[in-house]
Design an enzyme around this catalytic site. Sequence first.
Site, PDB file in Angstrom:
ATOM      1  N   TYR A  42     -18.264  11.655  -2.320  1.00 39.15           N
ATOM      2  CA  TYR A  42     -17.503  12.116  -3.426  1.00 39.15           C
ATOM      3  C   TYR A  42     -15.981  11.442  -3.233  1.00 39.15           C
ATOM      4  O   TYR A  42     -15.346  10.957  -4.159  1.00 39.15           O
ATOM      5  CB  TYR A  42     -17.075  13.767  -3.347  1.00 39.15           C
ATOM      6  CG  TYR A  42     -16.103  14.241  -4.629  1.00 39.15           C
ATOM      7  CD1 TYR A  42     -16.826  14.613  -5.785  1.00 39.15           C
ATOM      8  CD2 TYR A  42     -14.883  14.061  -4.498  1.00 39.15           C
ATOM      9  CE1 TYR A  42     -16.053  15.345  -6.632  1.00 39.15           C
ATOM     10  CE2 TYR A  42     -13.881  14.617  -5.517  1.00 39.15           C
ATOM     11  CZ  TYR A  42     -14.593  15.139  -6.604  1.00 39.15           C
ATOM     12  OH  TYR A  42     -13.975  15.604  -7.696  1.00 39.15           O
ATOM     13  N   PHE A  78      -8.514  -3.304 -30.729  1.00 40.31           N
ATOM     14  CA  PHE A  78      -9.874  -2.627 -31.161  1.00 40.31           C
ATOM     15  C   PHE A  78      -9.931  -1.059 -31.595  1.00 40.31           C
ATOM     16  O   PHE A  78      -8.903  -0.583 -31.340  1.00 40.31           O
ATOM     17  CB  PHE A  78     -10.586  -2.470 -29.641  1.00 40.31           C
ATOM     18  CG  PHE A  78     -12.211  -2.569 -30.118  1.00 40.31           C
ATOM     19  CD1 PHE A  78     -13.046  -3.146 -30.972  1.00 40.31           C
ATOM     20  CD2 PHE A  78     -12.542  -1.313 -29.447  1.00 40.31           C
ATOM     21  CE1 PHE A  78     -14.356  -2.795 -31.125  1.00 40.31           C
ATOM     22  CE2 PHE A  78     -13.891  -1.016 -29.700  1.00 40.31           C
ATOM     23  CZ  PHE A  78     -14.615  -1.543 -30.407  1.00 40.31           C
ATOM     24  N   ASP A  79     -10.870  -0.800 -32.127  1.00 38.98           N
ATOM     25  CA  ASP A  79     -10.832   0.673 -33.073  1.00 38.98           C
ATOM     26  C   ASP A  79     -10.537   1.666 -31.884  1.00 38.98           C
ATOM     27  O   ASP A  79      -9.703   2.647 -32.222  1.00 38.98           O
ATOM     28  CB  ASP A  79     -12.101   0.843 -33.774  1.00 38.98           C
ATOM     29  CG  ASP A  79     -13.416   0.931 -33.096  1.00 38.98           C
ATOM     30  OD1 ASP A  79     -13.581   0.453 -32.069  1.00 38.98           O
ATOM     31  OD2 ASP A  79     -14.263   1.256 -33.715  1.00 38.98           O
ATOM     32  N   ASP A  88      -5.748  -5.787 -22.728  1.00 40.63           N
ATOM     33  CA  ASP A  88      -7.044  -5.275 -22.955  1.00 40.63           C
ATOM     34  C   ASP A  88      -8.181  -6.034 -22.829  1.00 40.63           C
ATOM     35  O   ASP A  88      -8.356  -7.313 -23.438  1.00 40.63           O
ATOM     36  CB  ASP A  88      -7.200  -4.843 -24.425  1.00 40.63           C
ATOM     37  CG  ASP A  88      -8.516  -3.865 -24.798  1.00 40.63           C
ATOM     38  OD1 ASP A  88      -9.372  -4.063 -24.030  1.00 40.63           O
ATOM     39  OD2 ASP A  88      -8.539  -3.420 -25.857  1.00 40.63           O
ATOM     40  N   ALA A 117     -11.650  -6.340 -21.998  1.00 47.03           N
ATOM     41  CA  ALA A 117     -12.834  -6.179 -21.967  1.00 47.03           C
ATOM     42  C   ALA A 117     -13.767  -7.558 -21.845  1.00 47.03           C
ATOM     43  O   ALA A 117     -14.626  -7.738 -21.025  1.00 47.03           O
ATOM     44  CB  ALA A 117     -13.446  -5.687 -23.222  1.00 47.03           C
ATOM     45  N   LYS A 175     -18.536  -5.072 -20.831  1.00 42.52           N
ATOM     46  CA  LYS A 175     -18.764  -6.357 -21.330  1.00 42.52           C
ATOM     47  C   LYS A 175     -19.051  -7.502 -20.381  1.00 42.52           C
ATOM     48  O   LYS A 175     -20.005  -7.936 -19.642  1.00 42.52           O
ATOM     49  CB  LYS A 175     -17.589  -6.654 -22.262  1.00 42.52           C
ATOM     50  CG  LYS A 175     -17.751  -5.819 -23.477  1.00 42.52           C
ATOM     51  CD  LYS A 175     -17.048  -4.417 -23.481  1.00 42.52           C
ATOM     52  CE  LYS A 175     -16.930  -3.855 -24.864  1.00 42.52           C
ATOM     53  NZ  LYS A 175     -16.524  -2.455 -24.697  1.00 42.52           N
ATOM     54  N   HIS A 188     -16.701   5.125 -38.273  1.00 37.54           N
ATOM     55  CA  HIS A 188     -17.948   4.577 -38.371  1.00 37.54           C
ATOM     56  C   HIS A 188     -19.198   4.575 -37.691  1.00 37.54           C
ATOM     57  O   HIS A 188     -20.324   4.474 -37.910  1.00 37.54           O
ATOM     58  CB  HIS A 188     -17.831   2.753 -38.302  1.00 37.54           C
ATOM     59  CG  HIS A 188     -17.286   2.701 -36.899  1.00 37.54           C
ATOM     60  ND1 HIS A 188     -16.030   2.773 -36.345  1.00 37.54           N
ATOM     61  CD2 HIS A 188     -17.948   1.713 -36.012  1.00 37.54           C
ATOM     62  CE1 HIS A 188     -15.906   2.420 -35.073  1.00 37.54           C
ATOM     63  NE2 HIS A 188     -17.152   1.522 -34.870  1.00 37.54           N
TER      64      HIS A 188
HETATM   65  N1  F0G Z   1     -11.359  -2.755 -26.020  1.00 39.96           N
HETATM   66  C1  F0G Z   1     -11.995  -3.672 -26.707  1.00 39.96           C
HETATM   67  C2  F0G Z   1     -11.389  -5.018 -26.940  1.00 39.96           C
HETATM   68  C3  F0G Z   1     -13.388  -3.515 -26.868  1.00 39.96           C
HETATM   69  O1  F0G Z   1     -14.160  -4.410 -27.505  1.00 39.96           O
HETATM   70  C4  F0G Z   1     -13.605  -2.197 -26.634  1.00 39.96           C
HETATM   71  C5  F0G Z   1     -15.424  -1.832 -26.913  1.00 39.96           C
HETATM   72  C6  F0G Z   1     -13.176  -1.252 -26.133  1.00 39.96           C
HETATM   73  C7  F0G Z   1     -11.734  -1.479 -25.727  1.00 39.96           C
HETATM   74  C8  F0G Z   1     -13.589   0.322 -25.459  1.00 39.96           C
HETATM   75  O2  F0G Z   1     -14.255   0.125 -24.615  1.00 39.96           O
HETATM   76  O3  F0G Z   1     -16.660   0.795 -25.298  1.00 39.96           O
HETATM   77  O4  F0G Z   1     -16.134   0.976 -22.809  1.00 39.96           O
HETATM   78  O5  F0G Z   1     -15.037   2.203 -24.161  1.00 39.96           O
HETATM   79  N2  F0G Z   1     -15.984  -2.483 -27.694  1.00 39.96           N
HETATM   80  C9  F0G Z   1     -17.295  -2.178 -27.819  1.00 39.96           C
HETATM   81  C10 F0G Z   1     -17.989  -3.015 -28.997  1.00 39.96           C
HETATM   82  C11 F0G Z   1     -17.772  -0.777 -28.151  1.00 39.96           C
HETATM   83  O6  F0G Z   1     -18.982  -2.899 -29.412  1.00 39.96           O
HETATM   84  O7  F0G Z   1     -17.102  -4.002 -29.312  1.00 39.96           O
HETATM   85  P1  F0G Z   1     -15.507   1.125 -24.135  1.00 39.96           P
END
Ligand code: F0G
Length: 461
Positions: A73, A125-126, A216, A218, A259, A451
């Site tokens: 843990y 990103f969304d 950010d 990813a 990613k 979406h």
């Molecule tokens: N930032 C970026 C640039 C992303 O592309 C994503 C996720 C996230 C943050 C959020 O990360 O999914 O681990 O919570 N992108 C995926 C996509 C979902 O399909 O582009 P997460």
Amino acid sequence: MSKKYVAEPFKIKMVEPIKMTTREERIEKIKEANYNLFALKAEDVYIDLLTDSGTGAMSSTQWAGIMLGDESYSGASSYFNLLDSAKDIFGYKYIQPVHQGRAAEKVVMPLLLSEGKIAISNMHFDTTRAHVELTGAKAIDCVVEEALDTTTYAPFKGNMDVERMKELINEYKSENVGAIIMTITNNTAGGQPVSMENMREVYKVAKESNITVIIDAARFAENAYFIKTREDGYKDKTIKEIVREMFSYGDVFTMSSKKDAIVNIGGLIGIRDEEEFYNAVKSRTISFEGFVSYGGLSGRDLEALAIGLNEGINFDYLNYRIGQMEYIGSRLEEENISFQYPVGGHAVFVDAKKLLPQIPYYEFPAQSLAIELYIEAGIRSCDIGSYMLDNDPVTGEQREAELEFTRLAIPRRVYTQAHLDVVVDALVSIKERAHEIKGYEITWQPKVLRHFTSKLKPIDK
Ligand code: F0G
């Protein structure tokens, strides 16, 4: 002549069967899913390009790491292995694992943003936008003009428009700018990279105005590959050296490790050196994610992530990976199908506005194209356009995206050249009957991140 496919720098040890379906079956399945591709059963998909997130194939080394995962843990050895790996790559003093990217956003954003503040990004990103807006702050995109021109080459279409960013800082006053968010690569602009020069400049301006820069991160490794292959002065640097410099132009990073770190679940928060900020991150992590040394992940996940971070920055792997996008791009070019040019790092973004000019933004051209790709060949892709944008939180009106893309996101180390050919061939068939394709309307939607779950139906005119 299409570009030569870069052969895989690995061989296949395990296979996963995928199901073939008929066109009639697919017409039925997509209707049952209310024309929302997220609502399809994955087993009814032949080639799944919905996302490159968490869909990669782990290596034999990562699978071996899974067996070594320490499930204690607190203070698990896998946690320390992850810290070693991440600190070595990013050069940040504090690293906090979380269960995925949006968890990192949930932990970090309220520490910097609140009602009355703004966040400026090269493009949110969304989920990032959602977490900014959930704090009451306003999210403003500020990408360079070239990003909006899908046909003309520019090496770094993901860049921040620095002049406009300065204007925004003046307009809103620096004390109200809670964060500048550099998304690398810029997913929403088409997986387009951000140059080192741009990162450096943005950071300089931010520091002059005392604003925190969040990276950010990813797709940090793909971004570094583009810097190495496109930006003057970086040809002879290793990916790792480039990553180190990129992260020196940020104060905090949030990362979806699903990613470029090639794991199926995981995320990270990095804090360059501010201990107080790290303490606040730790408290929020404990409330939302779990104890500091596991952050919502199991020990085996931490172990796979520690290994994946290093595999993701391997040059031969990145060269093959980006080579897949370039191969698709060059085939589309031969067929005169427009896409965000040049191709992005993790996906090819087909320009649905150009392919389906008869469908207005409020009838979601990029979603229509995604549905057609499923019907045509069982390919699952997604809309990155007006359908993905939620309605304006103030006016409740449908927002118009500047770009209407159908995204073909390529999972890492999963599909072969022949799979990619199936995808291009399907687009070619759709192009031939493009004028017959209709738009969609939403029959049900939630307030945010619609979406994923909303329901649609075709518009019969
Ligand atoms: N930032 C970026 C640039 C992303 O592309 C994503 C996720 C996230 C943050 C959020 O990360 O999914 O681990 O919570 N992108 C995926 C996509 C979902 O399909 O582009 P997460």
